[in-house]
Design an enzyme around this catalytic site. Sequence first.
Site, PDB file in Angstrom:
ATOM      1  N   ASP A   9       0.870  -1.178   0.000  1.00 35.74           N
ATOM      2  CA  ASP A   9       0.000   0.000   0.000  1.00 35.74           C
ATOM      3  C   ASP A   9       0.909   1.230   0.000  1.00 35.74           C
ATOM      4  OD1 ASP A   9      -3.242   0.459   1.233  1.00 35.74           O
ATOM      5  OD2 ASP A   9      -1.895   2.147   0.781  1.00 35.74           O
ATOM      6  N   ASP A  53      -2.880  -3.119  -2.663  1.00 35.94           N
ATOM      7  CA  ASP A  53      -3.676  -1.903  -2.840  1.00 35.94           C
ATOM      8  C   ASP A  53      -3.782  -1.601  -4.337  1.00 35.94           C
ATOM      9  OD1 ASP A  53      -4.987   0.495  -2.250  1.00 35.94           O
ATOM     10  OD2 ASP A  53      -3.093   1.608  -2.259  1.00 35.94           O
ATOM     11  N   MET A  55      -5.016   1.537  -5.743  1.00 35.60           N
ATOM     12  CA  MET A  55      -4.657   2.910  -6.079  1.00 35.60           C
ATOM     13  C   MET A  55      -3.277   3.264  -5.553  1.00 35.60           C
ATOM     14  SD  MET A  55      -7.422   4.057  -7.574  1.00 35.60           S
ATOM     15  CE  MET A  55      -8.016   5.721  -7.316  1.00 35.60           C
ATOM     16  N   ASP A 330      16.410 -65.522 -17.799  1.00 36.60           N
ATOM     17  CA  ASP A 330      16.555 -65.172 -19.210  1.00 36.60           C
ATOM     18  C   ASP A 330      15.751 -66.178 -20.030  1.00 36.60           C
ATOM     19  OD1 ASP A 330      18.386 -63.379 -21.059  1.00 36.60           O
ATOM     20  OD2 ASP A 330      18.266 -65.383 -21.960  1.00 36.60           O
ATOM     21  N   ASP A 347       6.398 -59.572 -27.799  1.00 29.71           N
ATOM     22  CA  ASP A 347       5.864 -58.752 -26.703  1.00 29.71           C
ATOM     23  C   ASP A 347       4.815 -59.519 -25.894  1.00 29.71           C
ATOM     24  OD1 ASP A 347       7.512 -56.743 -27.459  1.00 29.71           O
ATOM     25  OD2 ASP A 347       5.951 -55.422 -28.278  1.00 29.71           O
ATOM     26  N   GLU A 373      14.993 -59.721 -22.861  1.00 31.73           N
ATOM     27  CA  GLU A 373      14.227 -60.824 -22.270  1.00 31.73           C
ATOM     28  C   GLU A 373      14.822 -61.256 -20.937  1.00 31.73           C
ATOM     29  OE1 GLU A 373      16.064 -60.848 -25.007  1.00 31.73           O
ATOM     30  OE2 GLU A 373      17.080 -62.765 -25.344  1.00 31.73           O
TER      31      GLU A 373
HETATM   32 MG   LIG Z   1      -3.490   3.600  -2.292  1.00 32.48          MG
END
Ligand SMILES: [Mg+2]
Length: 457
Positions: A9, A53, A55, A330, A347, A373
Amino acid sequence: MTARILVVDDIPANVRLLEVRLLAEYFDVLTATNGLDAIETCENGKVDVVLLDVMMPDMDGFEVCRRLKSDPATSHIPVVMITALDQVSDRVRGLEAGADDFLTKPVNDLQLMTRVKSLVRLKTLTDELRLRASTTRNIGIEELLSRNFASEDITPKVLLIDERKSSFERVQKMLRGSADLDIATDPHAGFFQAAETPYECVMISTAFADFDPLRLCSQLRSLDRTRFLPIILLAQEGEEGRIIRGLELGINDYLMRPIDQQELTARLRTQVRRKRYNDQLRASVTQTIEMAVTDALTGLHNRRYLDSHLQTLFDRSVARRRPLSVMITDLDRFKTVNDTHGHDGGDDVLREFARRLRKNVRGIDLACRFGGEEFVVVMPDTDGAVAEKVAERIRAEIAQMPFAVGHAGETIEVTVSVGVSSVLKGLDSVAGLMKRADLALYEAKSAGRNRVVAKAA
Ligand SMILES: [Mg+2]
């Protein structure tokens, strides 16, 4: 709740006023009397919430907010704009600059505290997610995190729980084009609908003839699936007490009737934006961690995970003088599987092998795909004799039933060779343990495959 609040402020007396009130609530307070100082403090320090603030000479609050929100280093810090003006247009301007909330001077004490506390809570959540996101970066997959967080163009899916027709129709009209809005007129049905549908925000009217809307808020907050779902309360003049109670329960925002369309869309946008940001952080963290330690094909852990955990398991076993065994498996002649059935067939076999492997090890065992594998299982609290039996059980389970490949009902005989080793008393190391298992595997292969060889301690 300790949190650091930055009060900005241009009038020192105003700063002091807020500072005293915040200190009384045990917050840490930082102060600034102009925009540039405020931005610098946010960049340098650990600010949890900014009270700003509007302003101010030189750079006004809108501009400070816009700059904070456009910098990735400070954009997640909640900003509450404070002004003497009670104009809806200013509120909307603030929200459009990215402000998370708006308070009017003179600031009502309770409202200020509950707002700040609610934002601190949200900030804590975001901080934790950001921290985890940056920690997982070390694991190595960065592209997921560098993903764009912008998703503002997607129309948000929103639920309004309101039993009054005139009221929900008005909101419906206001949000046409900016939200995909569902209406629930019964609060109980609305609760289930909110739990079952992926909404990005729920708006709850306070005007029920025969139901306490805060009960709904608290139910939504206690359910896992809706814990992080933003809630906006649509309240009436004179319901300040209820709103404050709602903020304590964890609602994210509120609007006073008569509802202004611009304010409604701006507040909704703020909530959705924050939810998407947190959702994406959460998703990247989870996905990054999973991808980093999981083998995508089999769902077992990967080699990186093994490398980072085997030493820990080894050290623990030595420190506690407990046995620890390792097996390396393996698949035999796996190349011919790939040659005859293609990589998809290969897979299929790897996935099925992983499934049978998982079935035969305990939850505390660490099973991972070592590469190709080759699979490794680390078995804490297991001596060589037991480990050999487990290995034999796995070998038999693989050999006993053919593997299905493809969708045509074709099957194939698969066998596996296994090498087992255990931690030696006295001088031993992870490298030595793995080397002995590898040698045992080599012996199993040379001796004709489809067998287990254990290296006696
Ligand atoms: Mg002010």
